[in-house]
Design a protein around this motif. Structure first.
Motif, PDB file in Angstrom:
ATOM      1  N   THR A  10       0.482  -0.994  -0.238  1.00  0.00           N
ATOM      2  CA  THR A  10      -0.149   0.143   0.291  1.00  0.00           C
ATOM      3  C   THR A  10       1.090   1.461  -0.044  1.00  0.00           C
ATOM      4  N   THR A  11       2.617   1.072   0.293  1.00  0.00           N
ATOM      5  CA  THR A  11       2.999   1.898   0.657  1.00  0.00           C
ATOM      6  C   THR A  11       4.046   2.477  -1.086  1.00  0.00           C
ATOM      7  N   ALA A  12       3.708   1.821  -1.768  1.00  0.00           N
ATOM      8  CA  ALA A  12       4.138   2.171  -3.637  1.00  0.00           C
ATOM      9  C   ALA A  12       3.452   1.995  -4.615  1.00  0.00           C
ATOM     10  N   THR A  13       3.936   3.116  -5.093  1.00  0.00           N
ATOM     11  CA  THR A  13       2.115   3.168  -6.372  1.00  0.00           C
ATOM     12  C   THR A  13       3.598   3.495  -7.569  1.00  0.00           C
ATOM     13  N   THR A  14       3.578   2.895  -8.799  1.00  0.00           N
ATOM     14  CA  THR A  14       3.971   3.840  -9.914  1.00  0.00           C
ATOM     15  C   THR A  14       3.800   4.704 -10.779  1.00  0.00           C
ATOM     16  N   ALA A  15       2.315   5.884 -10.138  1.00  0.00           N
ATOM     17  CA  ALA A  15       1.667   6.175 -10.820  1.00  0.00           C
ATOM     18  C   ALA A  15       1.745   6.431 -11.713  1.00  0.00           C
ATOM     19  N   GLY A  16       1.423   5.306 -12.779  1.00  0.00           N
ATOM     20  CA  GLY A  16       1.291   5.196 -14.547  1.00  0.00           C
ATOM     21  C   GLY A  16       2.432   5.132 -14.765  1.00  0.00           C
ATOM     22  N   VAL A  17       4.182   5.359 -14.303  1.00  0.00           N
ATOM     23  CA  VAL A  17       4.832   5.769 -15.090  1.00  0.00           C
ATOM     24  C   VAL A  17       5.828   4.299 -15.597  1.00  0.00           C
ATOM     25  N   GLY A  18       5.887   4.263 -17.079  1.00  0.00           N
ATOM     26  CA  GLY A  18       5.989   3.254 -17.051  1.00  0.00           C
ATOM     27  C   GLY A  18       7.659   3.226 -18.290  1.00  0.00           C
ATOM     28  N   SER A  19       8.335   4.553 -17.618  1.00  0.00           N
ATOM     29  CA  SER A  19       9.101   4.137 -18.573  1.00  0.00           C
ATOM     30  C   SER A  19      10.065   5.549 -18.436  1.00  0.00           C
ATOM     31  N   THR A  20      11.108   6.431 -18.831  1.00  0.00           N
ATOM     32  CA  THR A  20      11.141   7.448 -18.170  1.00  0.00           C
ATOM     33  C   THR A  20      12.743   7.768 -19.069  1.00  0.00           C
ATOM     34  N   TYR A  21      12.812   9.353 -19.838  1.00  0.00           N
ATOM     35  CA  TYR A  21      14.004   9.534 -20.767  1.00  0.00           C
ATOM     36  C   TYR A  21      14.777  10.886 -19.695  1.00  0.00           C
ATOM     37  N   ILE A 232       7.029  22.198  -4.886  1.00  0.00           N
ATOM     38  CA  ILE A 232       7.611  21.067  -5.496  1.00  0.00           C
ATOM     39  C   ILE A 232       6.215  20.271  -5.532  1.00  0.00           C
ATOM     40  N   LEU A 233       5.997  20.134  -3.722  1.00  0.00           N
ATOM     41  CA  LEU A 233       4.446  19.555  -3.765  1.00  0.00           C
ATOM     42  C   LEU A 233       3.425  20.080  -4.208  1.00  0.00           C
ATOM     43  N   ARG A 234       3.413  21.060  -4.452  1.00  0.00           N
ATOM     44  CA  ARG A 234       2.161  22.353  -5.606  1.00  0.00           C
ATOM     45  C   ARG A 234       1.757  21.793  -6.516  1.00  0.00           C
ATOM     46  N   TRP A 235       2.700  21.575  -7.453  1.00  0.00           N
ATOM     47  CA  TRP A 235       3.110  20.702  -8.523  1.00  0.00           C
ATOM     48  C   TRP A 235       2.760  19.679  -8.753  1.00  0.00           C
ATOM     49  N   ALA A 236       2.635  18.041  -7.550  1.00  0.00           N
ATOM     50  CA  ALA A 236       1.867  17.689  -7.392  1.00  0.00           C
ATOM     51  C   ALA A 236       0.703  17.327  -7.563  1.00  0.00           C
ATOM     52  N   ALA A 237       0.309  18.061  -6.132  1.00  0.00           N
ATOM     53  CA  ALA A 237      -1.501  18.726  -5.855  1.00  0.00           C
ATOM     54  C   ALA A 237      -2.095  19.173  -6.937  1.00  0.00           C
ATOM     55  N   ALA A 238      -1.185  19.588  -7.671  1.00  0.00           N
ATOM     56  CA  ALA A 238      -1.946  20.571  -9.092  1.00  0.00           C
ATOM     57  C   ALA A 238      -2.011  19.250 -10.264  1.00  0.00           C
ATOM     58  N   GLY A 239      -1.651  18.092  -9.876  1.00  0.00           N
ATOM     59  CA  GLY A 239      -1.273  17.074 -11.054  1.00  0.00           C
ATOM     60  C   GLY A 239      -0.022  17.113 -12.288  1.00  0.00           C
ATOM     61  N   ASP A 240       0.408  18.781 -11.506  1.00  0.00           N
ATOM     62  CA  ASP A 240       1.550  18.438 -12.718  1.00  0.00           C
ATOM     63  C   ASP A 240       3.122  17.757 -12.871  1.00  0.00           C
ATOM     64  N   LEU A 241       2.861  16.577 -11.573  1.00  0.00           N
ATOM     65  CA  LEU A 241       4.327  16.262 -11.415  1.00  0.00           C
ATOM     66  C   LEU A 241       3.547  15.061 -10.826  1.00  0.00           C
ATOM     67  N   ASP A 242       4.739  13.674 -11.661  1.00  0.00           N
ATOM     68  CA  ASP A 242       4.065  12.385 -11.773  1.00  0.00           C
ATOM     69  C   ASP A 242       4.929  11.446 -10.770  1.00  0.00           C
ATOM     70  N   ARG A 263       6.138  10.716   1.062  1.00  0.00           N
ATOM     71  CA  ARG A 263       4.804   9.885   0.984  1.00  0.00           C
ATOM     72  C   ARG A 263       3.724  10.888   2.006  1.00  0.00           C
ATOM     73  N   ALA A 264       3.719  10.983   2.549  1.00  0.00           N
ATOM     74  CA  ALA A 264       2.240  11.658   2.669  1.00  0.00           C
ATOM     75  C   ALA A 264       1.901  12.745   2.427  1.00  0.00           C
ATOM     76  N   ALA A 265       2.972  13.447   2.029  1.00  0.00           N
ATOM     77  CA  ALA A 265       2.630  15.046   1.656  1.00  0.00           C
ATOM     78  C   ALA A 265       1.769  14.271  -0.498  1.00  0.00           C
ATOM     79  N   ALA A 266       2.911  12.719  -0.645  1.00  0.00           N
ATOM     80  CA  ALA A 266       2.604  12.793  -2.084  1.00  0.00           C
ATOM     81  C   ALA A 266       2.342  10.982  -2.134  1.00  0.00           C
ATOM     82  N   PRO A 267       1.110  11.752  -2.188  1.00  0.00           N
ATOM     83  CA  PRO A 267       0.635   9.721  -1.719  1.00  0.00           C
ATOM     84  C   PRO A 267       0.303   9.097  -3.634  1.00  0.00           C
ATOM     85  N   GLY A 268       0.425   9.866  -4.391  1.00  0.00           N
ATOM     86  CA  GLY A 268       0.531   9.250  -5.937  1.00  0.00           C
ATOM     87  C   GLY A 268       1.369   9.495  -6.674  1.00  0.00           C
ATOM     88  N   ALA A 269       2.369   9.970  -6.136  1.00  0.00           N
ATOM     89  CA  ALA A 269       3.480  10.170  -7.484  1.00  0.00           C
ATOM     90  C   ALA A 269       4.654   8.425  -6.759  1.00  0.00           C
TER      91      ALA A 269
END
Length: 780
Positions: A10-21, A232-242, A263-269
């Motif tokens: 329950t503590t980890a999530t990929t947030a839809g990240v499949g690969s990065t560049y 940084i957390l503002r970006w995450a809350a706005a959905g701009d940061l995955d 993790r508590a501040a950006a639970p979906g990241a």
């Protein structure tokens, strides 16, 4: 290889990240330039852009790890407007964003650029920001190492426009202290300017490693955390940061507490940490998705090194250098040097925490413990085992310190003692400076293994060991990053892949390098061996790049020259040797011929390790530019501009049906990267498991293959030996028997046994997917 337990699911999530560049966003390649890559990256097959730090950094910074203002995007990158344009461009292309953050330290090289630091210098302990930085206020004034190493340096002080100036350096003046001579004004401040050599021994603030321009932050303080992470957390809350990549968590006082708060501040990241794991070390039970991939780098790259060559290279290095040194003894010595010289200020601060014992004996005991620590720092519950091992080794080396070691170790075992909280910050810095930045440049046995997260004492990774590592990874850390190159790697992935070929011809390499070193000698034979290996691995390389590498590497090694005390005579000799590689017709021809000989099998290794890294369990990262052949060396060489126009053009040609040869400008690597990433993006269900796929027959040991749950990756190991032994012959690969298509060639195969010489007749790698799952575009 590390075998790590996974935290509660329950503590980890990929947030839809499949690969990065990974893109080095910087002045000269800003946020708008990065936004212009969105279409190319989408075509390449990645799902997320992975950016260098974006917050305001020291003016002119080319990397962004010296943040000076956490409240805003760096204006030199395009500011908030540029960030918003980047996010829009990425979203329009169907991509997400992962950003690097730097919680451990802040940039203080130019105090006026850092409002918090400027206020601390001006107001001292009365500053509202005094608790932001890890400063030992009880030791007096804040020491700033900026003066020249001359007795009259303070004579150059001036008072200009209400500031204290020392050449280009500017400092604030406390209220009511501006009267008198510049020297008198200086002596009234909350800080004291000292010569730069005192910086390593007497500083009163914690640094990032031994970099005095980077001051440690106290993010364990909730107020400091909030202030430095709000944007940084503002970006995450706005959905701009995955996703978030956390730089150097080992430097923090309480990494576990910090990561729990993040993790508590950006639970979906998607949350990954730059945690360097030593051989067989386990990642702590943190609420993260994994590491930034150095463990995967070591495993994937090691597959292409022949373990049978270890004794030959050990003997060769002994003959060339005239001595035999174990990795354990070398790293003990380099770590002890780091603790007692580069990090002497930090060591003294820790020794002061045990005032009831003789100070010098405590310093020596702490230094020996740090030098004997076999990981960067210990974490519960394994930390107790690492501390016990370090205590035993330190006692073996320094029996005269037995009583003090026992007393110090008792305090290190006490979680409530300040020493127990601070010593891990020292041990991590000692490991980084002593091993990564020193021993890797002294240990010349086989430099392909001298890599961040690597283990030069372990010569190669047999397939069975890799499969165990990957199986455990799939179960426990399936969303951890994988990588082969970063801005911190000592050599680019294709340089290491070519150097791996040397392990297949140790006798021939021994003959060549011994001859070259006898004809073009260097006073430091160990460094000469390292330089010759690097040259053949990166050849052809521009002269000025090899000069820059050679000088940096020699100074890092700190044997014949150093950063603190450069030796002009040795460096002249070193640069003369580099010039001979270009100006001596015979040497140049021989070096070119030998590099040309090992380049084709090096390409095979490059394609193999790239496919393994991209297809293995984890979230694969591609470092900028490495989708083609890329011969970068250590930073700053690996931050050079990338020609994305060439890459766009080659990708378009591939999509039009071009089938490149392996040697065609790296297009074969681009084919492997783009087709693997596209398949992972478009058919993620084919990458949800892990099972080794056996190859049967006379050359079975030359194949490494695994089934990810429908997609089967196949790569060639040790291509020179394979050719010498007669090729694949009747070796077969056992698959399910269903119809599969190689996405690199478009060929369709069926049956339960595939002939390897047929499967790998075009490329030394294959990626098989169920035929009904492969689009025409993916297999084009």
């Amino acid at each position: 290889m590390p075998d790590t337990p996974h935290p509660d699911d329950t503590t980890a999530t990929t947030a839809g990240v499949g690969s990065t560049y990974r893109v080095q966003v910087r002045p000269g390649f800003d946020l708008d330039a990065t936004a212009g890559l969105a279409g190319y990256l989408a075509d390449l097959g990645v799902t997320h852009l992975y950016s260098a730090p974006l917050l305001t950094a020291t003016p002119g910074s080319q990397h962004g790890y010296d943040v000076v203002d956490h409240r805003a995007v760096n204006p030199e990158l395009g500011g908030e407007g540029g960030r918003q344009r980047l996010v829009r461009a990425l979203r329009a292309a169907g991509l997400g964003l992962v950003v690097d953050i730097v919680p451990n330290h802040a940039g203080v090289a130019r105090p006026a650029a850092n409002p918090a630091w400027w206020d601390v210098l001006r107001r001292g302990r009365a500053s509202a920001y005094a608790d932001w930085f890890d400063i030992d206020w009880d030791r007096g004034r804040l020491l700033l190492p900026v003066l020249a190493d001359t007795p009259d340096a303070l004579d150059d002080l001036k008072v200009v426009d209400g500031e204290l100036r020392y050449h280009e350096h500017r400092f604030p003046i406390a209220d009511g202290t501006a009267d008198g001579t510049p020297r008198e004004v200086h002596d009234r401040q909350h800080y004291e300017l000292v010569d730069w050599r005192r910086g390593d021994s007497e500083l009163t603030y914690r640094r990032f490693f031994a970099v005095s321009d980077l001051a440690g932050l106290r993010v364990e303080d909730p107020e400091v955390f909030r202030a430095t992470h709000a944007e940084i957390l503002r970006w995450a809350a706005a959905g701009d940061l995955d996703g978030i990549r956390v730089d150097h968590p080992d430097g923090l006082r309480d990494p576990a507490g910090y990561l729990a708060r993040l993790r508590a501040a950006a639970p979906g990241a998607w949350l990954v940490v730059e945690k360097i794991l030593e051989y067989a070390e386990e990642l702590p039970d943190w609420p993260v998705d994994g590491t930034t991939g150095y463990d995967a780098l070591a495993a994937a790259g090691g597959l292409f090194v022949d373990p049978d060559a270890e004794a030959d290279f050990t003997a060769l290095d002994g003959r060339l250098t005239g001595r035999h040194t174990s990795w354990q003894d070398l790293t003990h010595d380099t770590k002890l040097e780091a603790a007692t010289r580069l990090l002497a200020a930090e060591l003294s601060r820790l020794a002061a925490l045990v005032p009831e014992l003789p100070r010098e004996q405590v310093r020596s005991a702490l230094a020996e413990l740090a030098a004997a620590f076999d990981v960067y720092r210990g974490y519960p519950p394994e930390g107790a085992r690492h501390l016990a091992a370090a205590r035993a080794e330190a006692g073996r080396r320094r029996p005269d310190l037995t009583a003090v070691l026992d007393e110090v170790t008792a305090r290190l075992r006490d979680p409530d003692h300040e020493l127990a909280a601070r010593f891990p910050q020292l041990s991590g810095a000692v490991m980084a400076k002593g091993v990564e930045d020193t021993a890797y440049y002294r240990w010349s046995r086989f430099v392909a293994l001298n890599e961040v997260g690597g283990s030069p004492a372990h010569f190669g990774v047999p397939p069975a060991e890799f499969h165990r590592f990957a199986t455990a990874r799939q179960v426990r850390w399936p969303a951890s990053m994988t990588t082969l190159s970063t801005h911190d790697t000592k050599r680019g992935e294709d340089v290491r892949a070519r150097l791996a070929v040397l392990s297949e011809l140790p006798g021939r390499w021994a003959e060549r390098v011994a001859d070259w070193m006898s004809r073009a000698p260097l006073a430091d034979p160990a460094f000469a061996h390292l330089l010759w290996q690097t040259a053949v691995g990166a050849w052809p390389i521009e002269r000025e790049r090899l000069h820059g590498y050679a000088e940096k590497a020699a100074r890092e090694a700190s044997v014949s020259t150093s950063w603190a005390d450069p030796d002009p005579a040795f460096e002249h000799e070193l640069h003369a040797l580099v010039d001979r590689l270009y100006d001596d017709p015979e040497l140049h021809a021989e070096l070119t011929a030998f590099a040309g000989e090992i380049t084709p099998p090096g390409w095979s290794n490059s394609l193999g390790q790239k496919l393994v890294q991209l297809a293995m369990p984890g979230v694969p990262d591609t470092y900028q530019g490495t989708e083609l052949w890329e011969n970068s060396l250590v930073d700053p060489d690996n931050r050079r501009p990338v020609d994305f126009a060439v890459r766009r053009d080659l990708l378009a040609r591939l999509d039009a049906g071009w089938q490149p040869a392996v040697a065609a400008d790296g297009a074969a690597k681009l084919l492997v990267v783009s087709r693997t990433l596209r398949l992972r993006r478009d058919r993620p269900e084919l990458f949800t498991g892990y099972r080794p796929v056996p190859a049967h027959g006379p050359a079975g040991a030359h194949a490494v293959a695994f089934d990810r749950g429908g997609a089967i990756a196949v790569a060639t190991r040790l291509p020179l030996r394979l050719a010498r032994d007669g090729g694949w012959r009747d070796t077969t690969l056992a698959i399910s028997g269903n119809s599969v298509t190689d996405v690199f060639t478009g060929r369709v195969y069926s049956g339960s046994e595939l002939l390897m010489h047929d499967l790998l007749s075009t490329y030394p790698v294959a990626l098989l997917a169920p035929t009904d799952s492969v689009s025409v575009e993916a297999a084009a």
